[in-house]
Design an enzyme around this catalytic site. Structure first.
Site, PDB file in Angstrom:
ATOM      1  N   SER A   7      57.418  24.685  37.875  1.00  0.00           N
ATOM      2  CA  SER A   7      58.360  24.864  38.997  1.00  0.00           C
ATOM      3  C   SER A   7      59.505  23.875  38.836  1.00  0.00           C
ATOM      4  O   SER A   7      59.270  22.678  38.737  1.00  0.00           O
ATOM      5  CB  SER A   7      57.662  24.573  40.319  1.00  0.00           C
ATOM      6  OG  SER A   7      56.550  25.412  40.451  1.00  0.00           O
ATOM      7  N   ARG A  22      54.894  16.085  46.315  1.00  0.00           N
ATOM      8  CA  ARG A  22      55.505  15.825  44.997  1.00  0.00           C
ATOM      9  C   ARG A  22      56.153  14.433  44.944  1.00  0.00           C
ATOM     10  O   ARG A  22      57.216  14.251  44.350  1.00  0.00           O
ATOM     11  CB  ARG A  22      56.556  16.885  44.648  1.00  0.00           C
ATOM     12  CG  ARG A  22      56.054  18.292  44.558  1.00  0.00           C
ATOM     13  CD  ARG A  22      55.064  18.473  43.389  1.00  0.00           C
ATOM     14  NE  ARG A  22      54.732  19.861  43.214  1.00  0.00           N
ATOM     15  CZ  ARG A  22      53.676  20.452  43.784  1.00  0.00           C
ATOM     16  NH1 ARG A  22      52.850  19.760  44.548  1.00  0.00           N
ATOM     17  NH2 ARG A  22      53.437  21.728  43.571  1.00  0.00           N
ATOM     18  N   GLU A  58      62.332  19.208  40.631  1.00  0.00           N
ATOM     19  CA  GLU A  58      61.037  18.543  40.561  1.00  0.00           C
ATOM     20  C   GLU A  58      60.934  17.653  39.312  1.00  0.00           C
ATOM     21  O   GLU A  58      60.448  16.530  39.410  1.00  0.00           O
ATOM     22  CB  GLU A  58      59.938  19.617  40.560  1.00  0.00           C
ATOM     23  CG  GLU A  58      58.567  19.072  40.850  1.00  0.00           C
ATOM     24  CD  GLU A  58      57.493  20.149  40.835  1.00  0.00           C
ATOM     25  OE1 GLU A  58      57.467  20.992  41.739  1.00  0.00           O
ATOM     26  OE2 GLU A  58      56.669  20.145  39.901  1.00  0.00           O
TER      27      GLU A  58
HETATM   28  C1  LIG Z   1      53.788  25.510  32.866  1.00  0.00           C
HETATM   29  C2  LIG Z   1      53.792  24.336  33.820  1.00  0.00           C
HETATM   30  C3  LIG Z   1      53.135  24.426  35.034  1.00  0.00           C
HETATM   31  C4  LIG Z   1      53.117  23.339  35.927  1.00  0.00           C
HETATM   32  N1  LIG Z   1      52.459  23.485  37.105  1.00  0.00           N
HETATM   33  C5  LIG Z   1      52.411  22.448  37.989  1.00  0.00           C
HETATM   34  C6  LIG Z   1      51.708  22.579  39.229  1.00  0.00           C
HETATM   35  O1  LIG Z   1      51.113  23.604  39.517  1.00  0.00           O
HETATM   36  N2  LIG Z   1      51.710  21.531  40.074  1.00  0.00           N
HETATM   37  C7  LIG Z   1      52.334  20.354  39.764  1.00  0.00           C
HETATM   38  O2  LIG Z   1      52.273  19.421  40.588  1.00  0.00           O
HETATM   39  N3  LIG Z   1      53.006  20.200  38.599  1.00  0.00           N
HETATM   40  C8  LIG Z   1      53.065  21.212  37.703  1.00  0.00           C
HETATM   41  N4  LIG Z   1      53.752  21.070  36.527  1.00  0.00           N
HETATM   42  C9  LIG Z   1      54.446  19.815  36.236  1.00  0.00           C
HETATM   43  C10 LIG Z   1      53.643  18.833  35.365  1.00  0.00           C
HETATM   44  O3  LIG Z   1      52.614  19.473  34.688  1.00  0.00           O
HETATM   45  C11 LIG Z   1      53.030  17.686  36.191  1.00  0.00           C
HETATM   46  O4  LIG Z   1      54.045  16.997  36.889  1.00  0.00           O
HETATM   47  C12 LIG Z   1      52.276  16.683  35.306  1.00  0.00           C
HETATM   48  O5  LIG Z   1      51.584  15.761  36.110  1.00  0.00           O
HETATM   49  C13 LIG Z   1      53.187  15.924  34.358  1.00  0.00           C
HETATM   50  O6  LIG Z   1      52.350  15.230  33.454  1.00  0.00           O
HETATM   51  P1  LIG Z   1      52.907  14.689  32.076  1.00  0.00           P
HETATM   52  O7  LIG Z   1      51.845  13.855  31.470  1.00  0.00           O
HETATM   53  O8  LIG Z   1      53.391  15.825  31.241  1.00  0.00           O
HETATM   54  O9  LIG Z   1      54.125  13.795  32.556  1.00  0.00           O
HETATM   55  P2  LIG Z   1      55.499  13.524  31.819  1.00  0.00           P
HETATM   56  O10 LIG Z   1      56.358  14.744  31.898  1.00  0.00           O
HETATM   57  O11 LIG Z   1      55.267  12.947  30.470  1.00  0.00           O
HETATM   58  O12 LIG Z   1      56.102  12.417  32.778  1.00  0.00           O
HETATM   59  C14 LIG Z   1      56.468  12.740  34.109  1.00  0.00           C
HETATM   60  C15 LIG Z   1      56.858  11.446  34.837  1.00  0.00           C
HETATM   61  O13 LIG Z   1      55.729  10.616  34.975  1.00  0.00           O
HETATM   62  C16 LIG Z   1      55.945   9.359  34.341  1.00  0.00           C
HETATM   63  N5  LIG Z   1      54.672   8.962  33.736  1.00  0.00           N
HETATM   64  C17 LIG Z   1      53.905   9.690  32.879  1.00  0.00           C
HETATM   65  N6  LIG Z   1      52.768   9.026  32.588  1.00  0.00           N
HETATM   66  C18 LIG Z   1      52.822   7.861  33.246  1.00  0.00           C
HETATM   67  C19 LIG Z   1      51.958   6.709  33.340  1.00  0.00           C
HETATM   68  N7  LIG Z   1      50.792   6.643  32.688  1.00  0.00           N
HETATM   69  N8  LIG Z   1      52.370   5.661  34.112  1.00  0.00           N
HETATM   70  C20 LIG Z   1      53.535   5.688  34.785  1.00  0.00           C
HETATM   71  N9  LIG Z   1      54.391   6.729  34.730  1.00  0.00           N
HETATM   72  C21 LIG Z   1      54.033   7.805  33.974  1.00  0.00           C
HETATM   73  C22 LIG Z   1      57.039   9.602  33.333  1.00  0.00           C
HETATM   74  O14 LIG Z   1      57.742   8.413  33.030  1.00  0.00           O
HETATM   75  C23 LIG Z   1      57.882  10.600  34.079  1.00  0.00           C
HETATM   76  O15 LIG Z   1      58.703   9.941  35.017  1.00  0.00           O
HETATM   77  C24 LIG Z   1      53.777  22.141  35.599  1.00  0.00           C
HETATM   78  C25 LIG Z   1      54.437  22.046  34.353  1.00  0.00           C
HETATM   79  C26 LIG Z   1      54.440  23.122  33.480  1.00  0.00           C
HETATM   80  C27 LIG Z   1      55.131  22.987  32.144  1.00  0.00           C
END
Ligand SMILES: Cc1cc2nc3c(=O)[nH]c(=O)nc-3n(C[C@H](O)[C@H](O)[C@H](O)COP(=O)(O)OP(=O)(O)OC[C@H]3O[C@@H](n4cnc5c(N)ncnc54)[C@H](O)[C@@H]3O)c2cc1C
Length: 343
Positions: free
Chosen positions: A243, A169, A339
């Site tokens: 998580s 992570r 996380e």
């Molecule tokens: C129901 C649920 C289940 C999940 N299950 C998992 C799982 O099984 N495994 C897991 O690892 N995660 C899981 N997650 C967490 C999440 O889905 C991941 O971390 C995902 O990669 C976040 O993507 P996002 O586009 O929504 O990021 P955001 O929430 O929009 O951003 C997260 C971080 O990344 C940065 N960021 C986003 N895009 C960029 C970019 N293009 N360049 C630079 N920085 C950027 C943001 O500034 C922020 O710091 C889960 C979340 C939910 C709601």
């Protein structure tokens, strides 16, 4: 006052753009569909002094208050097979693409490799930030390279796996390149000699139940989708960020001491000699499963997930997280690290 040539919106509600469903506003908001917008932003006087937040699907964020700066919402699109060698087929996708959409598209092309990571919410561009992982696979195992823009220098960075410094992570984007690099696209290496990854007992059991003794990548994706749908709350119905805490790592000595006191302790040996504890089990043992604090709560089916019971504010979520951390520390002497990113 100079008017910015960028299509900025002000006082923009982020409620629809974070999976916790927290009603916070951004002072300024800019959808980003190409790198040109980011280059233009670097010379934009009106927004130069504002703090920035790069936003994908908002599925790993806790908005603790209104954001006083500029939200850059990654909306770029595109995915393609860009080449192959003896070992792999290379697929590149734009940062703004939906992660699960990409996984499904690769399966439609007959390419396996990402199936264990099905149904993780969010964008492709965020996938390397915390090195997403699920059901026995981490992104770094399928990652080939990415391009990003360094917003300080304007330089386009090409980073391979080693340069991203992936860990559990974790990656360089949470350290040296934090608040600097915006990921533009990611290239994946999907193995030509594909093997099913059934390391995770849940997946193997689900496939057994479906009587699939020689599952293909699509079967594994379907199994993972079914398991996740049963276990995790759908953010469209119950706000959450998946998580909420990382599984903590402890020394062998601490794990042995805990095992003596708690023979049921859920723990996994790590290659470096440390042990990973199941954070959900620790939280459950503290009696938090299904409990609420204000409008935030601990999900009744999985204690690792904090949820929005209705109109939770970011502060409600922070208070609940702190109460859970304090109880786990009090009972087990183990620190839980969140996380999601707190904004
Ligand atoms: C129901 C649920 C289940 C999940 N299950 C998992 C799982 O099984 N495994 C897991 O690892 N995660 C899981 N997650 C967490 C999440 O889905 C991941 O971390 C995902 O990669 C976040 O993507 P996002 O586009 O929504 O990021 P955001 O929430 O929009 O951003 C997260 C971080 O990344 C940065 N960021 C986003 N895009 C960029 C970019 N293009 N360049 C630079 N920085 C950027 C943001 O500034 C922020 O710091 C889960 C979340 C939910 C709601």
């Amino acid at each position: 006052m100079t008017i910015s040539p960028l299509p900025l919106e002000f006082d923009f509600s982020l409620r629809q753009h974070n999976t916790f469903g927290i009603d916070a506003k951004a002072h300024a908001y800019l959808p980003v569909t190409s790198v040109e917008t980011l280059h233009a932003l670097r010379s934009d006087v009106q927004t130069a002094a504002l703090p920035r937040l790069v936003l994908g699907g908002g599925s790993n964020l806790v908005l603790t208050q209104d954001f006083p700066g500029l939200v850059l919402h990654m909306r770029s699109r595109g995915r393609e097979i860009i080449g192959e060698d003896d070992d792999a087929i290379y697929v590149r996708a734009a940062a703004g693409e939906n992660w699960h959409g990409l996984v499904q598209w690769t399966l439609e092309q007959g390419l396996g490799g990402l199936e264990n990571l099905s149904l993780i919410p969010g964008s492709v561009g965020a996938s390397p930030i915390q090195n997403i992982g699920a059901y026995g696979v981490e992104l770094q195992e399928r990652f080939h390279a990415l391009t990003a823009i360094d917003m300080e220098s304007g330089e386009i960075l090409a980073l391979d796996r080693a340069a991203c410094a992936f860990a559990y992570r974790d990656s360089i984007f949470k350290h040296g390149l934090r608040d600097r690099a915006v990921v533009l696209d990611v290239t994946f290496a999907l193995p030509k000699r594909w093997q099913p990854n059934l390391r995770y007992a849940d997946v193997a059991q689900e496939l057994d139940a479906r009587k699939l003794s020689q599952p293909g990548a699509r079967d594994i994706s379907d199994a993972v989708i079914a398991i996740r749908t049963r276990k995790l709350p759908d953010p469209a119905a119950i706000g959450n960020a998946g998580s909420f805490f990382k599984n903590p790592l402890v020394s062998e000595q601490q794990r042995n001491a805990l095992l003596e006191q708690y023979p049921q302790l859920v723990n996994y040996a790590q290659p470096d000699g440390s042990y990973k504890l199941a954070a959900g089990w620790l939280i459950d043992q503290c009696g938090w499963k299904g409990k609420n604090l204000g409008a935030a709560g601990v999900y009744e089916k999985q204690a690792l997930v904090l949820v929005n019971r209705g109109a939770a504010t970011g502060q409600d979520v922070v208070r609940l997280a702190q109460a859970v951390q304090a109880d786990v520390m009090g009972k087990f002497g183990v620190a839980l690290e969140p996380e999601p990113i707190f904004v």
